[in-house]
Structure formats: C-alpha cells, structure tokens
Design a protein around this motif. Structure first.
Motif, PDB file in Angstrom:
ATOM      1  N   LEU A 123     -35.447 -43.243 -64.330  1.00 21.94           N
ATOM      2  CA  LEU A 123     -34.010 -43.024 -64.249  1.00 21.94           C
ATOM      3  C   LEU A 123     -33.291 -44.162 -64.957  1.00 21.94           C
ATOM      4  O   LEU A 123     -33.442 -45.331 -64.595  1.00 21.94           O
ATOM      5  CB  LEU A 123     -33.560 -42.916 -62.790  1.00 21.94           C
ATOM      6  CG  LEU A 123     -34.167 -41.742 -62.017  1.00 21.94           C
ATOM      7  CD1 LEU A 123     -33.618 -41.693 -60.601  1.00 21.94           C
ATOM      8  CD2 LEU A 123     -33.925 -40.416 -62.729  1.00 21.94           C
ATOM      9  N   LEU A 124     -32.549 -43.795 -66.000  1.00 21.14           N
ATOM     10  CA  LEU A 124     -31.803 -44.774 -66.792  1.00 21.14           C
ATOM     11  C   LEU A 124     -30.594 -45.260 -66.022  1.00 21.14           C
ATOM     12  O   LEU A 124     -30.048 -44.534 -65.207  1.00 21.14           O
ATOM     13  CB  LEU A 124     -31.337 -44.135 -68.106  1.00 21.14           C
ATOM     14  CG  LEU A 124     -32.450 -43.692 -69.059  1.00 21.14           C
ATOM     15  CD1 LEU A 124     -31.861 -42.901 -70.223  1.00 21.14           C
ATOM     16  CD2 LEU A 124     -33.225 -44.879 -69.570  1.00 21.14           C
ATOM     17  N   LYS A 125     -30.184 -46.427 -66.271  1.00 17.81           N
ATOM     18  CA  LYS A 125     -30.729 -47.435 -67.125  1.00 17.81           C
ATOM     19  C   LYS A 125     -31.528 -48.444 -66.319  1.00 17.81           C
ATOM     20  O   LYS A 125     -32.353 -49.170 -66.850  1.00 17.81           O
ATOM     21  CB  LYS A 125     -29.599 -48.189 -67.847  1.00 17.81           C
ATOM     22  CG  LYS A 125     -28.709 -47.307 -68.687  1.00 17.81           C
ATOM     23  CD  LYS A 125     -27.526 -48.090 -69.243  1.00 17.81           C
ATOM     24  CE  LYS A 125     -26.543 -47.157 -69.907  1.00 17.81           C
ATOM     25  NZ  LYS A 125     -25.272 -47.795 -70.177  1.00 17.81           N
ATOM     26  N   GLY A 126     -31.261 -48.477 -65.040  1.00 14.96           N
ATOM     27  CA  GLY A 126     -31.796 -49.522 -64.182  1.00 14.96           C
ATOM     28  C   GLY A 126     -33.295 -49.637 -64.096  1.00 14.96           C
ATOM     29  O   GLY A 126     -33.836 -50.729 -63.915  1.00 14.96           O
ATOM     30  N   SER A 127     -34.004 -48.523 -64.230  1.00 14.25           N
ATOM     31  CA  SER A 127     -35.454 -48.574 -64.034  1.00 14.25           C
ATOM     32  C   SER A 127     -36.233 -48.986 -65.281  1.00 14.25           C
ATOM     33  O   SER A 127     -37.446 -49.164 -65.217  1.00 14.25           O
ATOM     34  CB  SER A 127     -35.968 -47.210 -63.552  1.00 14.25           C
ATOM     35  OG  SER A 127     -35.856 -46.259 -64.589  1.00 14.25           O
ATOM     36  N   VAL A 128     -35.561 -49.166 -66.411  1.00 11.16           N
ATOM     37  CA  VAL A 128     -36.276 -49.456 -67.662  1.00 11.16           C
ATOM     38  C   VAL A 128     -37.121 -50.744 -67.591  1.00 11.16           C
ATOM     39  O   VAL A 128     -38.299 -50.717 -67.959  1.00 11.16           O
ATOM     40  CB  VAL A 128     -35.316 -49.450 -68.868  1.00 11.16           C
ATOM     41  CG1 VAL A 128     -36.000 -49.949 -70.126  1.00 11.16           C
ATOM     42  CG2 VAL A 128     -34.754 -48.047 -69.087  1.00 11.16           C
ATOM     43  N   PRO A 129     -36.596 -51.871 -67.124  1.00  6.84           N
ATOM     44  CA  PRO A 129     -37.464 -53.057 -67.027  1.00  6.84           C
ATOM     45  C   PRO A 129     -38.643 -52.847 -66.080  1.00  6.84           C
ATOM     46  O   PRO A 129     -39.756 -53.290 -66.361  1.00  6.84           O
ATOM     47  CB  PRO A 129     -36.521 -54.153 -66.511  1.00  6.84           C
ATOM     48  CG  PRO A 129     -35.170 -53.714 -66.960  1.00  6.84           C
ATOM     49  CD  PRO A 129     -35.191 -52.207 -66.837  1.00  6.84           C
ATOM     50  N   VAL A 151     -28.810 -40.462 -64.621  1.00  6.80           N
ATOM     51  CA  VAL A 151     -28.005 -39.914 -63.532  1.00  6.80           C
ATOM     52  C   VAL A 151     -27.055 -40.989 -63.053  1.00  6.80           C
ATOM     53  O   VAL A 151     -27.320 -42.182 -63.185  1.00  6.80           O
ATOM     54  CB  VAL A 151     -28.881 -39.404 -62.368  1.00  6.80           C
ATOM     55  CG1 VAL A 151     -29.803 -38.284 -62.834  1.00  6.80           C
ATOM     56  CG2 VAL A 151     -29.680 -40.505 -61.729  1.00  6.80           C
ATOM     57  N   SER A 152     -25.941 -40.566 -62.491  1.00  2.00           N
ATOM     58  CA  SER A 152     -24.945 -41.527 -62.025  1.00  2.00           C
ATOM     59  C   SER A 152     -24.443 -41.117 -60.648  1.00  2.00           C
ATOM     60  O   SER A 152     -24.157 -39.941 -60.409  1.00  2.00           O
ATOM     61  CB  SER A 152     -23.776 -41.573 -63.010  1.00  2.00           C
ATOM     62  OG  SER A 152     -22.763 -42.403 -62.521  1.00  2.00           O
ATOM     63  N   SER A 153     -24.340 -42.104 -59.768  1.00  2.00           N
ATOM     64  CA  SER A 153     -23.770 -41.853 -58.437  1.00  2.00           C
ATOM     65  C   SER A 153     -22.987 -43.051 -57.918  1.00  2.00           C
ATOM     66  O   SER A 153     -22.548 -43.048 -56.777  1.00  2.00           O
ATOM     67  CB  SER A 153     -24.883 -41.505 -57.438  1.00  2.00           C
ATOM     68  OG  SER A 153     -25.709 -42.623 -57.233  1.00  2.00           O
ATOM     69  N   TYR A 154     -22.805 -44.077 -58.752  1.00  2.00           N
ATOM     70  CA  TYR A 154     -22.142 -45.302 -58.306  1.00  2.00           C
ATOM     71  C   TYR A 154     -20.823 -45.526 -59.018  1.00  2.00           C
ATOM     72  O   TYR A 154     -20.677 -45.193 -60.189  1.00  2.00           O
ATOM     73  CB  TYR A 154     -23.020 -46.535 -58.568  1.00  2.00           C
ATOM     74  CG  TYR A 154     -23.968 -46.835 -57.453  1.00  2.00           C
ATOM     75  CD1 TYR A 154     -23.693 -47.815 -56.515  1.00  2.00           C
ATOM     76  CD2 TYR A 154     -25.145 -46.116 -57.325  1.00  2.00           C
ATOM     77  CE1 TYR A 154     -24.573 -48.086 -55.488  1.00  2.00           C
ATOM     78  CE2 TYR A 154     -26.029 -46.372 -56.293  1.00  2.00           C
ATOM     79  CZ  TYR A 154     -25.738 -47.357 -55.385  1.00  2.00           C
ATOM     80  OH  TYR A 154     -26.606 -47.614 -54.366  1.00  2.00           O
ATOM     81  N   GLN A 155     -19.880 -46.104 -58.291  1.00  2.00           N
ATOM     82  CA  GLN A 155     -18.677 -46.679 -58.872  1.00  2.00           C
ATOM     83  C   GLN A 155     -18.569 -48.075 -58.279  1.00  2.00           C
ATOM     84  O   GLN A 155     -18.430 -48.223 -57.071  1.00  2.00           O
ATOM     85  CB  GLN A 155     -17.436 -45.858 -58.515  1.00  2.00           C
ATOM     86  CG  GLN A 155     -17.376 -44.536 -59.236  1.00  2.00           C
ATOM     87  CD  GLN A 155     -16.122 -43.758 -58.876  1.00  2.00           C
ATOM     88  OE1 GLN A 155     -15.501 -43.978 -57.855  1.00  2.00           O
ATOM     89  NE2 GLN A 155     -15.762 -42.838 -59.746  1.00  2.00           N
ATOM     90  N   GLY A 156     -18.670 -49.075 -59.116  1.00  4.35           N
ATOM     91  CA  GLY A 156     -18.648 -50.458 -58.621  1.00  4.35           C
ATOM     92  C   GLY A 156     -19.877 -50.735 -57.786  1.00  4.35           C
ATOM     93  O   GLY A 156     -20.997 -50.603 -58.240  1.00  4.35           O
ATOM     94  N   THR A 157     -19.668 -51.081 -56.509  1.00  3.26           N
ATOM     95  CA  THR A 157     -20.780 -51.419 -55.622  1.00  3.26           C
ATOM     96  C   THR A 157     -21.120 -50.297 -54.662  1.00  3.26           C
ATOM     97  O   THR A 157     -21.989 -50.451 -53.817  1.00  3.26           O
ATOM     98  CB  THR A 157     -20.434 -52.677 -54.782  1.00  3.26           C
ATOM     99  OG1 THR A 157     -19.307 -52.381 -53.950  1.00  3.26           O
ATOM    100  CG2 THR A 157     -20.156 -53.862 -55.664  1.00  3.26           C
ATOM    101  N   GLN A 158     -20.447 -49.157 -54.754  1.00  7.65           N
ATOM    102  CA  GLN A 158     -20.614 -48.090 -53.773  1.00  7.65           C
ATOM    103  C   GLN A 158     -21.208 -46.822 -54.373  1.00  7.65           C
ATOM    104  O   GLN A 158     -20.810 -46.389 -55.453  1.00  7.65           O
ATOM    105  CB  GLN A 158     -19.257 -47.723 -53.142  1.00  7.65           C
ATOM    106  CG  GLN A 158     -18.633 -48.849 -52.340  1.00  7.65           C
ATOM    107  CD  GLN A 158     -19.493 -49.258 -51.162  1.00  7.65           C
ATOM    108  OE1 GLN A 158     -19.974 -48.418 -50.400  1.00  7.65           O
ATOM    109  NE2 GLN A 158     -19.721 -50.553 -51.017  1.00  7.65           N
TER     110      GLN A 158
END
Length: 179
Positions: A42-48, A68-75
């Motif tokens: 899942l992009l982008k966070g899992s790439v490293p 996929v996206s489900s965050y805005q800021g910290t939530q």
C-alpha cells in the motif's frame, strides 16, 4: 529536520533485524506452495518496509502496488478511497498485503475485502507496526514487526501530511508539529 522527533521508537537496526525474522517466517509459511504469494504494498508508506522485507524472503515473489487514502492530518477519517488499483489480475492468487501500520484497521479491512472480491484465493497481512489500542474494526495482521503505543509516529515510510517519511527509523512526532 530531525528536531521534530520526540524520541525514536524503533531504530534502523531493529527494523532490519525484524525484517530478516519476518522474511524467514514468511518464506517458511509459503515454501510448500507451487506459486509464491503476490505481495501487494500500500503506497506510499509501505515502500521502505517492502524494500527491506523482500531482501529477506527466500521465494520467487512478485509485487504490485495500490494507493489508498483514509487519513487527513493525524486522523483516520474512515472513508477509504482507492487512488491506484493493481496492475495485474489477482484471481486465484494468494496475496500478502504489505502495510506500514495497522491503526484503526479500517483501511486494512476495506482493502482485504476488495482483494477477496477481486478473486484472491486468500489474503494475509504483514505490517511493520501494529497499534492495537486504536483498533475500531475486528482485524489483525498475520505478521507483525512491532507493536507500538498509541502515539503519532513518522519515519521509515510513515508521514505527517507527506513529510518525514525519509527518516531511517520510526519516531514519535512532537505534538507541537501537528497541534
């Protein structure tokens, strides 16, 4: 730039060591299969995490990406949007979903359901981080790198508004940065 970090939770060395352990565990679990699992990151966070993990999997794996996206800021806002779908068919394939962090579980649940609806034979999950205190849906990763407390973390792919992904460790972001 690293003065935004309150403290390091997981060092680069700990991540490398745990990826080696996870890679061996995953290799052992799938070695009897005729076909290695398809890793879906899942992009982008899992790439490293994907990049480090695949060095330690002793199988002829393939991988693909979803955004996929489900965050805005910290939530986590609970509304999971598919921004980029897979490029290959997953019908009758065993999937190993690669995730940076399991937080509320909403994204993981939605993506897992989507992959099963697309005809995957099964879906297992490997996550670098697990934050069980925040879970709001009933889902767990099959392979977990580290269980962490309910703190906002960045680094090793995890971000705050697209910043701080490049840190080679996972650290707690200072509250004054995002409050």
């Amino acid at each position: 730039m690293q003065n935004v970090i309150e403290r390091v939770l997981v060092t680069r060395e700990e991540i490398e060591k745990r990826c080696d352990e996870l890679g061996k565990e995953i290799s052992e679990a799938y070695k009897q299969d005729k076909e290695a699992p398809l890793l879906v990151a899942l992009l982008k966070g899992s790439v490293p995490f994907l990049s480090e993990l695949i060095k330690h999997i002793d199988l002829d794996i393939q991988f693909d990406f979803m955004n996929v996206s489900s965050y805005q800021g910290t939530q986590s806002v609970g509304d999971v949007k598919i921004l980029k779908d897979l490029d290959i068919s997953i019908k009758d394939r065993r999937i190993l979903l690669v995730e940076d962090i399991v937080d509320t579980g909403r994204t993981l649940k939605k993506v897992t359901q989507l992959l099963m609806n697309k005809g995957a034979a099964d879906v297992k999950v490997v996550a670098l981080l697990d934050k069980p205190e925040r879970r709001v849906v009933d889902i767990e990763a099959d392979y977990i790198g580290f269980t962490i407390p309910d703190e906002f973390v960045v680094g090793f792919g995890l971000d705050y508004n697209e910043h701080y992904r490049c840190f080679p460790y996972v650290g707690v972001l200072k509250k004054e940065v995002y409050k």
